[in-house]
Design an enzyme around this catalytic site. Structure first.
Site, PDB file in Angstrom:
ATOM      1  N   GLU A 140       0.852  -1.194   0.000  1.00  0.00           N
ATOM      2  CA  GLU A 140       0.000   0.000   0.000  1.00  0.00           C
ATOM      3  C   GLU A 140       0.881   1.235   0.000  1.00  0.00           C
ATOM      4  O   GLU A 140       2.091   1.161   0.249  1.00  0.00           O
ATOM      5  CB  GLU A 140      -0.962  -0.025   1.191  1.00  0.00           C
ATOM      6  CG  GLU A 140      -1.965  -1.171   1.071  1.00  0.00           C
ATOM      7  CD  GLU A 140      -3.080  -1.136   2.093  1.00  0.00           C
ATOM      8  OE1 GLU A 140      -3.100  -0.235   2.943  1.00  0.00           O
ATOM      9  OE2 GLU A 140      -3.926  -2.034   2.043  1.00  0.00           O
ATOM     10  N   HIS A 176      -9.573   9.793   2.578  1.00  0.00           N
ATOM     11  CA  HIS A 176      -9.136   8.718   1.679  1.00  0.00           C
ATOM     12  C   HIS A 176      -9.382   9.176   0.245  1.00  0.00           C
ATOM     13  O   HIS A 176     -10.451   9.700  -0.062  1.00  0.00           O
ATOM     14  CB  HIS A 176      -9.920   7.434   1.977  1.00  0.00           C
ATOM     15  CG  HIS A 176      -9.257   6.220   1.428  1.00  0.00           C
ATOM     16  ND1 HIS A 176      -9.201   5.956   0.078  1.00  0.00           N
ATOM     17  CD2 HIS A 176      -8.585   5.211   2.039  1.00  0.00           C
ATOM     18  CE1 HIS A 176      -8.541   4.822  -0.108  1.00  0.00           C
ATOM     19  NE2 HIS A 176      -8.152   4.352   1.069  1.00  0.00           N
ATOM     20  N   ARG A 208      -1.681   9.612   0.978  1.00  0.00           N
ATOM     21  CA  ARG A 208      -3.118   9.821   0.755  1.00  0.00           C
ATOM     22  C   ARG A 208      -3.491  11.284   0.595  1.00  0.00           C
ATOM     23  O   ARG A 208      -4.338  11.633  -0.226  1.00  0.00           O
ATOM     24  CB  ARG A 208      -3.901   9.253   1.935  1.00  0.00           C
ATOM     25  CG  ARG A 208      -3.917   7.762   1.927  1.00  0.00           C
ATOM     26  CD  ARG A 208      -4.743   7.199   3.056  1.00  0.00           C
ATOM     27  NE  ARG A 208      -4.798   5.753   2.875  1.00  0.00           N
ATOM     28  CZ  ARG A 208      -5.387   4.917   3.703  1.00  0.00           C
ATOM     29  NH1 ARG A 208      -5.976   5.375   4.783  1.00  0.00           N
ATOM     30  NH2 ARG A 208      -5.403   3.628   3.466  1.00  0.00           N
ATOM     31  N   HIS A 248     -12.037   9.868   6.347  1.00  0.00           N
ATOM     32  CA  HIS A 248     -11.785   8.448   6.585  1.00  0.00           C
ATOM     33  C   HIS A 248     -11.301   8.147   7.999  1.00  0.00           C
ATOM     34  O   HIS A 248     -11.751   7.201   8.611  1.00  0.00           O
ATOM     35  CB  HIS A 248     -10.735   7.992   5.565  1.00  0.00           C
ATOM     36  CG  HIS A 248     -10.472   6.527   5.554  1.00  0.00           C
ATOM     37  ND1 HIS A 248     -11.481   5.604   5.349  1.00  0.00           N
ATOM     38  CD2 HIS A 248      -9.332   5.815   5.693  1.00  0.00           C
ATOM     39  CE1 HIS A 248     -10.962   4.382   5.374  1.00  0.00           C
ATOM     40  NE2 HIS A 248      -9.660   4.480   5.598  1.00  0.00           N
ATOM     41  N   ARG A 286      -1.756   9.273   8.841  1.00  0.00           N
ATOM     42  CA  ARG A 286      -1.625   7.839   9.126  1.00  0.00           C
ATOM     43  C   ARG A 286      -1.132   7.073   7.904  1.00  0.00           C
ATOM     44  O   ARG A 286      -1.634   7.271   6.799  1.00  0.00           O
ATOM     45  CB  ARG A 286      -2.980   7.287   9.541  1.00  0.00           C
ATOM     46  CG  ARG A 286      -3.023   5.796   9.720  1.00  0.00           C
ATOM     47  CD  ARG A 286      -4.395   5.348  10.181  1.00  0.00           C
ATOM     48  NE  ARG A 286      -5.379   5.445   9.134  1.00  0.00           N
ATOM     49  CZ  ARG A 286      -5.841   4.408   8.424  1.00  0.00           C
ATOM     50  NH1 ARG A 286      -5.355   3.197   8.650  1.00  0.00           N
ATOM     51  NH2 ARG A 286      -6.766   4.572   7.513  1.00  0.00           N
TER      52      ARG A 286
END
Ligand SMILES: Cc1cc2nc3c(=O)[nH]c(=O)nc-3n(C[C@H](O)[C@H](O)[C@H](O)COP(=O)(O)OP(=O)(O)OC[C@H]3O[C@@H](n4cnc5c(N)ncnc54)[C@H](O)[C@@H]3O)c2cc1C
Length: 553
Positions: free
Chosen positions: A113, A228, A274, A335, A370
């Site tokens: 990811e 997100h 992100r 998110h 995050r």
């Protein structure tokens, strides 16, 4: 008023609460209370997986450095080290509870990811990791015969002499109940519902942060809310997450002319952080008159898509979309809350008797942004540490090393003369993208629309000031609550105010917080904004750790 008592009450039944309860249960009497069904919460919706340095080419140090890079200068080093070092043991716990992580050949399958330097994401059921973890933990809780009270809505904490001694709740019949306890663990999850567009389920209304703030606990990093980049953009349906793992498998984003526009934005393109992706998408959509960008994954083919992402595949097909044949429209959505109740590495908060873990807490592991798939990990690592701490007895929290230099703030009083919210009030057209001046039918709709427009992905001083004034006025004129929905509205308002005031104070851009009037990060802002209690601080939360103090004007 009903009255109950327990050694420990755990509020919330996601990965954090269930892990804390299971760990504490061996030494103390625990009760779990949760506002919906036991399984409901953000945990069961987690798709991509759980990050851990599990494979031989990885290490806790590498995981730590990737997380720290994403956190943009604000990760708490002690908490971060603990999370990465304890990850493998917690994965072993999940295996012992029966979580069937996906296999590839003789070992576990490993997902990649964004912003992870190696593939280290363990997943289950393809894209149903959270659901498998949640059901395994629920099974373990039942096996351990831990009492659970479903549909019990916690309204407030009870504080006596600076110490949390229990909580108030409305039970499943709506009856007010007081639960006295030696310790309360808040594991009540996130607050995505504070924004108009969110991947979070409806239970995520920030109840824990709001209750802890009212009770006098310290709250930090609220300006850092992660959006997100890729939720399915289908009019009339709630945003459904299209996991980052899909981009990890090679999906790419196209503009309306089929151009791979991210190549001009960031060297890592689809695997950039992100916040970078989310803002690039917003800018691209604006430049193409509001037409959504699309995510193209057609090259993977229907067999691979169905086996690797069965849940997303089924969702798309239910909406009449065949993502194996044509790209799907996507949009950013709120998110994850990096901020929350300040805790030390054992989940202790500034209020004695109160513990917090999971998304409601601010351990500092995520810093300003995050890293994907780190939140399930944070939930289980610190949930277990809270459980362990409870069995070792009550010690004062230890946040002395990390809050040094933090900026202390309080919510400002309400400016006089601003109108409260009235049903049917017209919203400013700027608050409702793409619509005529429209009436807000509820306070909740007004809050969520306002935060999306003025406190969302791209912020500026004037929008934030306007939002701050409106939210304060709405909070000051809240009517007496007549049910759970009203109580949630009050909590959403309090959380919205904390996010907005922190975003207004932070005159820079860092991680998930972007100010178009301060687009660069500043070394002077390499510190946390900590909200102190609205009234006199409790004795445990000593202020001598601070270097500066600022009351929001
Ligand atoms: C769509 C989606 C996909 C995600 N994918 C991933 C992923 O792949 N990897 C990853 O690491 N993270 C992912 N996340 C984030 C992650 O799922 C959450 O951060 C994490 O599960 C939070 O766990 P928690 O235990 O803190 O809270 P939750 O699981 O949200 O549980 C909170 C609990 O508190 C209860 N509660 C709330 N308020 C009250 C109240 N007033 N009274 C009583 N009970 C209350 C709720 O009912 C719930 O049981 C995803 C999140 C979403 C929404």
């Amino acid at each position: 008023m009903n009255r109950l008592s327990a050694d420990v009450v755990v509020v919330g039944s996601g990965i954090a609460g269930l892990s804390a309860a299971l760990r504490a249960k061996s030494e103390t009497q625990v009760v779990i209370v949760t506002k919906g069904k036991l399984e409901e919460g953000n945990t069961r919706y987690a798709q991509g997986g759980i990050a851990a340095a599990w494979f031989p080419d990885d290490s806790p140090t590498l995981h730590e450095s990737d997380t720290s890079e994403a956190g943009d200068g604000l990760c708490d080093p002690a908490a971060l080290r603990i999370m990465c070092e304890e990850a493998a043991s917690r994965i072993a716990d999940l295996l012992s509870y029966g979580v069937p992580f996906d296999q590839e050949g003789p070992g576990f399958a490993r997902g990649l990811e964004a912003a992870h330097s190696v593939a280290r994401i363990l997943h289950a059921g393809g894209d149903s990791t959270g659901a498998f973890i949640e059901s395994a933990l629920v099974r373990a809780v039942h096996d351990a015969t831990i009492p659970c009270r479903e549909r019990s809505f916690v309204t407030d904490l009870i504080v006596s002499k600076g110490r949390v001694v229990g909580l108030r709740l409305l039970d499943e019949d709506g009856a007010p109940t007081e639960v006295s306890a030696n310790a309360v663990v808040l594991a009540s999850g996130g607050a995505g519902q504070v924004f108009l567009h969110t991947t979070n389920p409806t239970v995520a209304t920030g109840d824990g942060v709001a209750a802890a703030h009212r009770a006098g606990a310290e709250i930090a990093d609220m300006e850092f809310f992660q959006f997100h980049p890729t939720a399915l953009a289908m009019p009339g349906t709630a945003p459904f997450l299209i996991s980052e793992a899909v981009r990890g498998e090679g999906a790419f984003l196209l503009d309306r002319d089929g151009r791979h526009f991210l190549l001009d934005v960031h060297p890592q393109a689809e695997l950039a952080p992100r916040d970078v992706l989310a803002r690039a998408i917003v800018a691209q959509v604006a430049s193409q008159d509001g037409e959504p960008v699309v995510l193209d994954v057609t090259h993977l083919g229907s067999t691979r898509l169905r086996s690797r992402f069965p849940r997303i595949d089924a969702h798309c097909r239910a909406l009449g979309l065949d993502w194996a044949r044509e790209p799907i429209p996507v949009t950013p959505a709120a998110h994850y809350s990096m901020g929350g109740i300040v805790t030390d590495t054992f989940g202790r908060t500034s209020l004695r008797g109160l513990y917090a873990c999971g998304e409601v807490a601010c351990t500092g592991v995520h810093g300003a942004n995050r890293l994907a798939s780190n939140s399930l990990l944070e939930g289980i690592v610190f949930g277990v540490r809270v459980g362990a701490s409870l069995s070792k007895g009550d010690k004062a929290w230890d946040k002395s090393d990390t809050l040094v230099g933090s900026l202390r703030a309080t919510l400002p009083p309400v400016a006089p003369g601003l109108p409260g919210f009235e049903t049917g009030a017209l919203l400013d057209p700027a608050l409702e993208p793409g619509s005529e001046r429209s009436p807000a039918t509820s306070l909740r709709e007004a809050i969520r629309t306002l935060t999306w427009a003025k406190v969302g992905l791209i912020r500026d001083g004037s929008g934030l000031s306007e939002a701050a004034a409106r939210l304060a006025a709405w909070e000051a004129t809240l009517p007496e609550p007549t049910g759970i929905s009203d109580l949630e509205d009050a909590n959403l308002l309090r959380v919205a105010r904390l996010v907005t005031e922190a975003a207004l104070l932070r005159e820079e851009s860092r991680g998930a917080h972007f100010r178009s009037d301060f687009p660069m990060s500043s070394p002077a802002w390499e510190r946390h904004i900590v909200f102190e209690p609205p009234t006199a601080p409790n004795p445990a939360a000593s202020a001598d750790k601070t270097e500066s103090r600022l009351a929001v004007p």
